[in-house]
Write a protein that holds these residues in place. Structure first.
Motif, PDB file in Angstrom:
ATOM      1  N   PRO A  24       0.830  -1.202   0.000  1.00 41.79           N
ATOM      2  CA  PRO A  24       0.000   0.000   0.000  1.00 41.79           C
ATOM      3  C   PRO A  24       0.867   1.256   0.000  1.00 41.79           C
ATOM      4  N   ALA A  25       0.709   2.070  -0.995  1.00 47.12           N
ATOM      5  CA  ALA A  25       1.470   3.318  -1.087  1.00 47.12           C
ATOM      6  C   ALA A  25       0.669   4.422  -0.422  1.00 47.12           C
ATOM      7  N   GLN A  26       1.329   5.156   0.436  1.00 43.78           N
ATOM      8  CA  GLN A  26       0.675   6.266   1.126  1.00 43.78           C
ATOM      9  C   GLN A  26       0.922   7.585   0.414  1.00 43.78           C
ATOM     10  N   GLY A  27       1.745   7.575  -0.619  1.00 44.49           N
ATOM     11  CA  GLY A  27       2.047   8.812  -1.330  1.00 44.49           C
ATOM     12  C   GLY A  27       2.372   8.572  -2.784  1.00 44.49           C
ATOM     13  N   ARG A  28       2.605   9.684  -3.481  1.00 45.82           N
ATOM     14  CA  ARG A  28       2.891   9.626  -4.912  1.00 45.82           C
ATOM     15  C   ARG A  28       3.949  10.678  -5.246  1.00 45.82           C
ATOM     16  N   CYS A  29       4.851  10.331  -6.150  1.00 48.42           N
ATOM     17  CA  CYS A  29       5.883  11.252  -6.609  1.00 48.42           C
ATOM     18  C   CYS A  29       5.307  12.142  -7.711  1.00 48.42           C
ATOM     19  N   THR A  30       5.477  13.430  -7.565  1.00 47.42           N
ATOM     20  CA  THR A  30       5.005  14.378  -8.576  1.00 47.42           C
ATOM     21  C   THR A  30       6.081  15.425  -8.827  1.00 47.42           C
ATOM     22  N   GLU A  31       6.069  15.983 -10.021  1.00 45.63           N
ATOM     23  CA  GLU A  31       7.038  17.025 -10.351  1.00 45.63           C
ATOM     24  C   GLU A  31       6.586  18.353  -9.771  1.00 45.63           C
ATOM     25  N   SER A  32       7.519  19.023  -9.119  1.00 45.22           N
ATOM     26  CA  SER A  32       7.218  20.369  -8.643  1.00 45.22           C
ATOM     27  C   SER A  32       7.601  21.338  -9.766  1.00 45.22           C
ATOM     28  N   VAL A  33       6.813  22.378  -9.916  1.00 48.99           N
ATOM     29  CA  VAL A  33       7.016  23.334 -11.000  1.00 48.99           C
ATOM     30  C   VAL A  33       7.129  24.728 -10.413  1.00 48.99           C
ATOM     31  N   ILE A  34       8.099  25.478 -10.916  1.00 49.59           N
ATOM     32  CA  ILE A  34       8.194  26.894 -10.578  1.00 49.59           C
ATOM     33  C   ILE A  34       8.009  27.681 -11.868  1.00 49.59           C
ATOM     34  N   HIS A  35       7.521  28.875 -11.764  1.00 48.15           N
ATOM     35  CA  HIS A  35       7.329  29.732 -12.939  1.00 48.15           C
ATOM     36  C   HIS A  35       8.372  30.840 -12.896  1.00 48.15           C
ATOM     37  N   MET A  36       9.104  30.973 -13.995  1.00 51.52           N
ATOM     38  CA  MET A  36      10.145  31.996 -14.083  1.00 51.52           C
ATOM     39  C   MET A  36       9.860  32.899 -15.264  1.00 51.52           C
ATOM     40  N   ASN A  37      10.215  34.164 -15.120  1.00 56.28           N
ATOM     41  CA  ASN A  37      10.084  35.098 -16.222  1.00 56.28           C
ATOM     42  C   ASN A  37      11.330  35.015 -17.096  1.00 56.28           C
ATOM     43  N   LEU A  38      11.139  34.612 -18.353  1.00 51.56           N
ATOM     44  CA  LEU A  38      12.220  34.525 -19.330  1.00 51.56           C
ATOM     45  C   LEU A  38      11.889  35.470 -20.482  1.00 51.56           C
ATOM     46  N   LEU A  39      12.713  35.457 -21.531  1.00 51.47           N
ATOM     47  CA  LEU A  39      12.494  36.351 -22.673  1.00 51.47           C
ATOM     48  C   LEU A  39      12.233  35.555 -23.948  1.00 51.47           C
ATOM     49  N   ARG A  40      11.326  36.098 -24.788  1.00 52.37           N
ATOM     50  CA  ARG A  40      11.011  35.489 -26.080  1.00 52.37           C
ATOM     51  C   ARG A  40      11.108  36.582 -27.139  1.00 52.37           C
ATOM     52  N   PHE A  41      11.754  36.263 -28.274  1.00 46.15           N
ATOM     53  CA  PHE A  41      11.904  37.219 -29.370  1.00 46.15           C
ATOM     54  C   PHE A  41      10.632  37.205 -30.207  1.00 46.15           C
ATOM     55  N   GLU A  42       9.973  38.358 -30.297  1.00 47.28           N
ATOM     56  CA  GLU A  42       8.686  38.441 -31.002  1.00 47.28           C
ATOM     57  C   GLU A  42       8.719  39.525 -32.066  1.00 47.28           C
ATOM     58  N   ASN A  43       7.740  39.449 -32.956  1.00 47.66           N
ATOM     59  CA  ASN A  43       7.562  40.417 -34.039  1.00 47.66           C
ATOM     60  C   ASN A  43       8.792  40.517 -34.928  1.00 47.66           C
ATOM     61  N   ALA A  44       9.406  39.381 -35.215  1.00 47.69           N
ATOM     62  CA  ALA A  44      10.594  39.360 -36.066  1.00 47.69           C
ATOM     63  C   ALA A  44      10.206  39.719 -37.495  1.00 47.69           C
ATOM     64  N   THR A  45      11.038  40.513 -38.123  1.00 48.10           N
ATOM     65  CA  THR A  45      10.807  40.895 -39.520  1.00 48.10           C
ATOM     66  C   THR A  45      11.888  40.256 -40.386  1.00 48.10           C
ATOM     67  N   SER A  46      11.747  40.388 -41.680  1.00 40.76           N
ATOM     68  CA  SER A  46      12.742  39.809 -42.587  1.00 40.76           C
ATOM     69  C   SER A  46      14.094  40.494 -42.442  1.00 40.76           C
ATOM     70  N   SER A  47      14.109  41.725 -41.935  1.00 44.81           N
ATOM     71  CA  SER A  47      15.383  42.424 -41.743  1.00 44.81           C
ATOM     72  C   SER A  47      16.049  42.040 -40.419  1.00 44.81           C
ATOM     73  N   GLY A  48      15.391  41.163 -39.623  1.00 48.80           N
ATOM     74  CA  GLY A  48      15.998  40.690 -38.383  1.00 48.80           C
ATOM     75  C   GLY A  48      15.664  41.522 -37.156  1.00 48.80           C
ATOM     76  N   THR A  49      14.795  42.511 -37.309  1.00 50.21           N
ATOM     77  CA  THR A  49      14.428  43.313 -36.142  1.00 50.21           C
ATOM     78  C   THR A  49      13.258  42.663 -35.418  1.00 50.21           C
ATOM     79  N   GLY A  50      13.142  42.965 -34.176  1.00 51.30           N
ATOM     80  CA  GLY A  50      12.081  42.431 -33.338  1.00 51.30           C
ATOM     81  C   GLY A  50      12.310  42.901 -31.910  1.00 51.30           C
TER      82      GLY A  50
END
Length: 144
Positions: free
Chosen positions: A82-108
Protein backbone atom coordinates in the motif's frame (compact mmCIF):
# COMPACT_ATOMS: atom_id res chain seq x y z
CA UNK A 1 32.03 31.10 -42.45
CA UNK A 2 29.02 29.37 -40.98
CA UNK A 3 29.11 28.21 -37.37
CA UNK A 4 27.96 24.65 -36.59
CA UNK A 5 24.58 24.29 -34.90
CA UNK A 6 24.03 21.80 -32.08
CA UNK A 7 21.06 19.62 -32.98
CA UNK A 8 18.17 18.79 -30.68
CA UNK A 9 19.04 15.11 -31.09
CA UNK A 10 22.46 15.77 -29.59
CA UNK A 11 20.86 17.57 -26.66
CA UNK A 12 18.42 14.70 -26.04
CA UNK A 13 21.29 12.20 -26.09
CA UNK A 14 23.27 14.48 -23.81
CA UNK A 15 20.30 14.80 -21.45
CA UNK A 16 20.10 11.01 -21.15
CA UNK A 17 23.71 11.00 -19.90
CA UNK A 18 22.86 13.31 -16.98
CA UNK A 19 22.67 11.77 -13.50
CA UNK A 20 19.71 9.75 -12.26
CA UNK A 21 19.07 9.90 -8.52
CA UNK A 22 17.49 6.57 -7.54
CA UNK A 23 14.71 6.19 -4.98
CA UNK A 24 16.29 4.86 -1.77
CA UNK A 25 19.72 6.35 -2.48
CA UNK A 26 21.26 8.82 -0.06
CA UNK A 27 21.90 12.52 -0.61
CA UNK A 28 25.25 14.10 0.26
CA UNK A 29 23.89 15.05 3.69
CA UNK A 30 22.61 11.53 4.47
CA UNK A 31 18.89 11.90 3.68
CA UNK A 32 17.16 9.09 1.76
CA UNK A 33 15.46 9.95 -1.53
CA UNK A 34 11.77 8.95 -1.67
CA UNK A 35 11.43 9.35 -5.45
CA UNK A 36 13.65 8.72 -8.48
CA UNK A 37 14.59 11.91 -10.33
CA UNK A 38 16.89 12.97 -13.13
CA UNK A 39 18.34 16.11 -14.66
CA UNK A 40 17.32 17.02 -18.19
CA UNK A 41 18.27 19.89 -20.47
CA UNK A 42 15.32 21.44 -22.28
CA UNK A 43 15.77 23.39 -25.52
CA UNK A 44 13.24 26.25 -25.54
CA UNK A 45 14.20 27.26 -29.09
CA UNK A 46 16.34 29.89 -30.79
CA UNK A 47 13.80 32.63 -30.11
CA UNK A 48 14.03 32.21 -26.31
CA UNK A 49 16.55 33.46 -23.77
CA UNK A 50 17.94 31.51 -22.18
CA UNK A 51 17.63 28.90 -24.88
CA UNK A 52 18.51 25.96 -22.63
CA UNK A 53 17.30 25.28 -19.09
CA UNK A 54 18.32 22.44 -16.80
CA UNK A 55 15.32 20.85 -15.10
CA UNK A 56 14.85 18.10 -12.50
CA UNK A 57 12.08 15.62 -13.40
CA UNK A 58 10.57 12.44 -12.00
CA UNK A 59 12.20 9.46 -13.68
CA UNK A 60 10.84 6.01 -14.46
CA UNK A 61 7.46 4.36 -14.03
CA UNK A 62 7.48 3.86 -10.23
CA UNK A 63 5.64 6.91 -8.91
CA UNK A 64 4.78 5.44 -5.50
CA UNK A 65 6.40 6.60 -2.29
CA UNK A 66 5.89 6.11 1.44
CA UNK A 67 5.11 2.43 0.87
CA UNK A 68 4.15 0.43 3.94
CA UNK A 69 5.02 -3.21 4.54
CA UNK A 70 4.53 -5.67 7.37
CA UNK A 71 8.10 -6.84 7.80
CA UNK A 72 10.78 -4.09 7.79
CA UNK A 73 13.51 -6.76 7.54
CA UNK A 74 12.40 -8.00 4.09
CA UNK A 75 15.17 -7.77 1.52
CA UNK A 76 12.79 -7.50 -1.43
CA UNK A 77 9.45 -5.74 -1.04
CA UNK A 78 6.31 -7.63 -2.06
CA UNK A 79 4.78 -6.90 -5.47
CA UNK A 80 1.87 -4.93 -4.02
CA UNK A 81 2.45 -2.67 -1.05
CA UNK A 82 0.00 0.00 0.00
CA UNK A 83 1.47 3.32 -1.09
CA UNK A 84 0.67 6.27 1.13
CA UNK A 85 2.05 8.81 -1.33
CA UNK A 86 2.89 9.63 -4.91
CA UNK A 87 5.88 11.25 -6.61
CA UNK A 88 5.01 14.38 -8.58
CA UNK A 89 7.04 17.02 -10.35
CA UNK A 90 7.22 20.37 -8.64
CA UNK A 91 7.02 23.33 -11.00
CA UNK A 92 8.19 26.89 -10.58
CA UNK A 93 7.33 29.73 -12.94
CA UNK A 94 10.14 32.00 -14.08
CA UNK A 95 10.08 35.10 -16.22
CA UNK A 96 12.22 34.52 -19.33
CA UNK A 97 12.49 36.35 -22.67
CA UNK A 98 11.01 35.49 -26.08
CA UNK A 99 11.90 37.22 -29.37
CA UNK A 100 8.69 38.44 -31.00
CA UNK A 101 7.56 40.42 -34.04
CA UNK A 102 10.59 39.36 -36.07
CA UNK A 103 10.81 40.90 -39.52
CA UNK A 104 12.74 39.81 -42.59
CA UNK A 105 15.38 42.42 -41.74
CA UNK A 106 16.00 40.69 -38.38
CA UNK A 107 14.43 43.31 -36.14
CA UNK A 108 12.08 42.43 -33.34
CA UNK A 109 11.67 42.76 -29.60
CA UNK A 110 12.53 40.62 -26.60
CA UNK A 111 9.41 40.32 -24.46
CA UNK A 112 9.14 38.69 -21.04
CA UNK A 113 6.88 35.69 -20.57
CA UNK A 114 6.26 33.14 -17.81
CA UNK A 115 7.83 29.71 -18.34
CA UNK A 116 7.05 26.64 -16.20
CA UNK A 117 10.32 25.01 -15.07
CA UNK A 118 10.30 21.52 -13.55
CA UNK A 119 12.26 21.93 -10.33
CA UNK A 120 12.20 18.53 -8.66
CA UNK A 121 10.39 15.31 -7.92
CA UNK A 122 8.67 15.36 -4.53
CA UNK A 123 6.79 12.76 -2.52
CA UNK A 124 3.40 13.89 -1.27
CA UNK A 125 0.88 12.08 0.91
CA UNK A 126 -2.30 10.80 -0.73
CA UNK A 127 -5.17 12.72 0.91
CA UNK A 128 -6.78 9.36 1.79
CA UNK A 129 -3.64 8.10 3.54
CA UNK A 130 -4.20 6.64 6.97
CA UNK A 131 -0.65 7.67 7.87
CA UNK A 132 -1.19 11.33 6.92
CA UNK A 133 -3.25 12.00 10.02
CA UNK A 134 -0.43 10.64 12.21
CA UNK A 135 1.79 13.53 11.06
CA UNK A 136 -0.66 16.45 10.93
CA UNK A 137 -3.54 17.80 12.96
CA UNK A 138 -6.69 18.25 10.89
CA UNK A 139 -6.37 22.02 11.35
CA UNK A 140 -2.98 21.91 9.60
CA UNK A 141 -4.29 20.21 6.46
CA UNK A 142 -5.33 22.71 3.82
CA UNK A 143 -7.97 21.99 1.22
CA UNK A 144 -9.05 18.65 2.72
Amino acid sequence: MMLPVISLTFMVNFANALPIFEKGSRTDDGLVRLCTSSSVITDLGVDHWPRYVTEITCHGTDTTCLNLHNNPHEVTPPEIMPAQGRCTESVIHMNLLRFENATSSGTGVWKPYSQAIRGGCVCGFDKRSRVLHSFFYLSQLRGS
